[in-house]
Design an enzyme around this catalytic site. Structure first.
Site, short mmCIF file in Angstrom:
data_model
loop_
_atom_site.label_atom_id
_atom_site.label_comp_id
_atom_site.label_asym_id
_atom_site.label_seq_id
_atom_site.Cartn_x
_atom_site.Cartn_y
_atom_site.Cartn_z
N ASP A 26 0.82 -1.21 0.00
CA ASP A 26 0.00 0.00 0.00
C ASP A 26 0.86 1.27 0.00
OD1 ASP A 26 -2.35 1.42 0.01
OD2 ASP A 26 -2.62 1.31 2.18
N ASN A 74 -11.12 -2.73 -4.76
CA ASN A 74 -10.37 -1.78 -5.60
C ASN A 74 -11.06 -1.47 -6.92
OD1 ASN A 74 -7.12 -2.95 -4.44
ND2 ASN A 74 -8.24 -1.15 -3.79
N ARG A 200 -4.66 -1.36 9.33
CA ARG A 200 -5.79 -2.28 9.12
C ARG A 200 -5.39 -3.34 8.10
NH1 ARG A 200 -7.63 2.77 7.24
NH2 ARG A 200 -7.27 3.04 5.01
N GLU A 213 1.24 -12.47 13.12
CA GLU A 213 1.86 -11.29 13.72
C GLU A 213 1.78 -10.16 12.70
OE1 GLU A 213 2.92 -11.03 16.80
OE2 GLU A 213 2.47 -13.14 17.21
#
Ligand code: IPE
Ligand code: IPE
Ligand code: MG
Length: 246
Positions: A26, A74, A200, A213
């Protein structure tokens, strides 16, 4: 691969590497915006990082790498941006497929490829077919992928198999559900990395990430380096994964 690694690699425990790493790639748009460029320049730059990070993971001996390339949400973006992303996918496969194949990388697509335009759909099919017998690293590309969509698909497929008498309701458990997901046969992600400052998961590996994790960084994906990956792994190795135990 000329990038200088500043992390102390002695801190890395090669015996305790994550088996499966997921990366939410991202920050491409913001990378471009910061430079006064159209968003697709950010995607183009981000694509270069894909090649590099795949190589770093391969050299480290990571067994499974999942890259989030395009989510089921998207499609909400302007069609010009969606087209640019699809085009970059085609460019990526045409440019990198032979090398990935020669490196024994097996490409698997997570997501519903039936909804892709013809050219990208054909190219991903070519990539998965060509590499299907490779036994080195598994490179999952999450493409038109959504964790919720994946669960909906699994529920429907399980229901169909129950109706056909292939499995019974009593047999359905966590392990069975995993076998109906796009990642069937693969370990859950040990480590999920998200650059760009967003905290997020954005519908990424929703079922599989139950005990992953998570590692976040403000770095934008086009600026992400092998050094950032090492930092994530070193931090991961300091964590105490209890899985509900003590
Ligand atoms: C990630 O970068 C690439 C995709 C989602 C396809 P973004 O395009 O989301 O970049 P930002 O978040 O707008 O900076
Ligand atoms: C997640 O990024 C999807 C990919 C990186 C492919 P987004 O940019 O779409 O996520 P949100 O909208 O910030 O949650
Ligand atoms: Mg984003």
């Amino acid at each position: 691969m000329t990038e200088k690694i500043s992390n102390n690699l002695n801190d890395l425990d090669y015996e305790r590497l994550p088996t499966h790493i997921g990366i939410i790639m991202d920050g491409n748009g913001r990378w471009a915006k910061k430079r006064g460029l159209p968003r697709h320049f950010g995607h183009q730059e981000g694509m270069k990082k894909v090649v590099h990070i795949v190589e770093v993971c391969k050299e480290l001996g990571i067994g499974n790498l999942t890259l989030y390339a395009f989510s089921t949400e998207n499609w909400k973006r302007p069609s010009l941006e969606v087209d640019a992303l699809m085009n970059l996918l085609v460019v990526f496969i045409r440019k990198e497929l032979d090398r990935l194949n020669n490196n024994n990388v097996k490409i698997i697509i997570l997501g519903d490829t039936s909804q892709l335009p013809d050219i990208p759909r054909n190219e991903v099919e070519r990539a998965t077919n060509l590499t299907s017998n490779n036994s080195g690293m598994i490179l999952n590309i999450a493409l038109n992928y959504g964790g919720r969509q994946e669960i909906v698909m699994a529920v429907k497929d399980i229901f169909t198999d129950v109706n056909k008498g292939i499995i019974t309701i009593e047999e359905i458990d966590d392990k069975v559900i995993l076998e109906y997901l796009y990642t069937k046969g693969q370990p859950d992600p040990d480590l999920i990395i998200r650059p760009s400052g967003e905290l997020r998961l954005s519908n990424f590996l929703t079922y599989q990430s139950a005990y992953s994790e998570l590692w976040f960084s403000d770095v934008l994906w086009p600026d992400f380096t092998g050094d950032d990956l090492y930092s994530a792994i070193i931090d991961y190795q300091k964590r105490n994964r209890r899985f509900g135990g003590i």
